[in-house]
Design an enzyme around this catalytic site. Structure first.
Site, PDB file in Angstrom:
ATOM      1  N   GLY A   1     -11.498 -27.699 -20.449  1.00 19.16           N
ATOM      2  CA  GLY A   1     -10.932 -26.948 -19.335  1.00 19.16           C
ATOM      3  C   GLY A   1     -11.914 -26.020 -18.647  1.00 19.16           C
ATOM      4  N   ILE A   2     -11.457 -24.827 -18.323  1.00 17.58           N
ATOM      5  CA  ILE A   2     -12.288 -23.855 -17.621  1.00 17.58           C
ATOM      6  C   ILE A   2     -13.508 -23.499 -18.454  1.00 17.58           C
ATOM      7  CG2 ILE A   2     -12.362 -21.469 -16.786  1.00 17.58           C
ATOM      8  CD1 ILE A   2      -9.424 -21.781 -15.953  1.00 17.58           C
TER       9      ILE A   2
ATOM     10  N   GLY B   1      -8.182 -18.373 -25.068  1.00 16.44           N
ATOM     11  CA  GLY B   1      -6.870 -17.772 -24.848  1.00 16.44           C
ATOM     12  C   GLY B   1      -5.744 -18.739 -25.149  1.00 16.44           C
TER      13      GLY B   1
ATOM     14  N   TYR C   1       1.378 -12.624 -22.450  1.00 17.48           N
ATOM     15  CA  TYR C   1       0.172 -13.159 -21.818  1.00 17.48           C
ATOM     16  C   TYR C   1      -0.328 -12.215 -20.714  1.00 17.48           C
ATOM     17  CZ  TYR C   1      -2.843 -16.561 -19.419  1.00 17.48           C
ATOM     18  OH  TYR C   1      -3.914 -17.214 -18.832  1.00 17.48           O
TER      19      TYR C   1
ATOM     20  N   ILE D   1      -5.285 -23.339 -12.104  1.00 21.80           N
ATOM     21  CA  ILE D   1      -6.433 -24.237 -12.028  1.00 21.80           C
ATOM     22  C   ILE D   1      -6.020 -25.613 -12.543  1.00 21.80           C
ATOM     23  CG2 ILE D   1      -8.823 -24.570 -12.746  1.00 21.80           C
ATOM     24  CD1 ILE D   1      -8.349 -22.075 -10.993  1.00 21.80           C
TER      25      ILE D   1
END
Length: 234
Positions: A13-14, A77, A140, A173
């Site tokens: 991912g990111i 995260g 979160y 995203i």
């Protein structure tokens, strides 16, 4: 001098896009993971950021193989969504322990090397949710909002030693997580994004890459949104 970086949660991912951006800029890059495959060209180090001993071990191995870590990207995260009245304390604290306290553990260990070299980059990956809020994501949002207060405190504390601390706040995203959203939810989210599309992980990575570079040496304590305009005014 070898320039090395460590990206937590950098195997997909990111995080993976960030790791590849830093590698393309000439940095040696280690990425933490919890058992997944790591693409070639990156050093994979197994680490759960909720465990200080594992964090120390990950840095020790990365520095032994790559050299001093002078850029740290706290990206790892999790989410665990529930409405407040259905969210028990364990569910709340588990998310904070990973997203916020985990970032503290990583920053604290990373700074040890940066202080000796009087140069360092701390970059925290937050979220637009931390500043707008979202139904069912009190845990979160709290964890991601807390990163800004921590980063700005560290910017003041560590600036005299040549260490910067900044926050990047992505919006929605295009990752595996967003792909799993129901179509109706996706349409609702897109309605709130002025650019009318989801972001690409590479767009977040480009901002992180700039913050890690010498070109951003006079930028610290900043919050940079990468959200298509969704969080304007927050």
């Amino acid at each position: 001098m070898t320039v090395a970086a460590l990206v937590t949660g950098g195997n997909r991912g990111i995080g993976l896009a960030i790791a590849r951006e830093l590698r393309a800029a000439g940095e040696e890059v280690a990425v933490t993971h919890r058992g997944s495959d790591v693409p070639s060209g990156l050093l994979g180090v197994r680490c759960d950021v909720t465990d200080s001993e594992q964090v120390d071990a990950a840095f020790d191995r990365a520095e032994a193989e790559l050299g001093p870590i002078t850029s740290v990207v706290a990206n790892a995260g999790i989410t665990d969504d529930r409405l407040l009245l259905r969210m028990d304390e364990q569910r709340f604290t588990r998310v904070l322990d990973t997203n916020l306290t985990g970032a503290y553990r990583v920053a604290k260990r990373g700074v040890r090397t940066m202080l000796r070299r009087r140069r360092g980059r701390l970059i925290f990956v937050s979220s637009v949710v931390g500043f707008r809020g979202e139904v069912g994501q009190a845990n979160y949002a709290a964890s991601k909002a807390g990163l800004l207060g921590m980063a700005r405190s560290l910017a003041r504390e560590l600036g005299p030693r040549g260490i910067t601390a900044n926050v990047v706040a992505p919006g929605l995203i295009d990752t595996d997580m967003s792909a799993a959203l129901p179509a109706e939810r996706k349409r609702a989210v897109l309605d709130g994004i002025p650019l009318g599309r989801f972001g690409d992980p590479a767009e977040v990575a480009a901002v992180v890459g700039w913050l890690a570079s010498d070109r951003a040496g006079y930028v610290t304590g900043a919050l940079i949104p990468v959200d298509g305009g969704a969080g304007m005014g927050n």
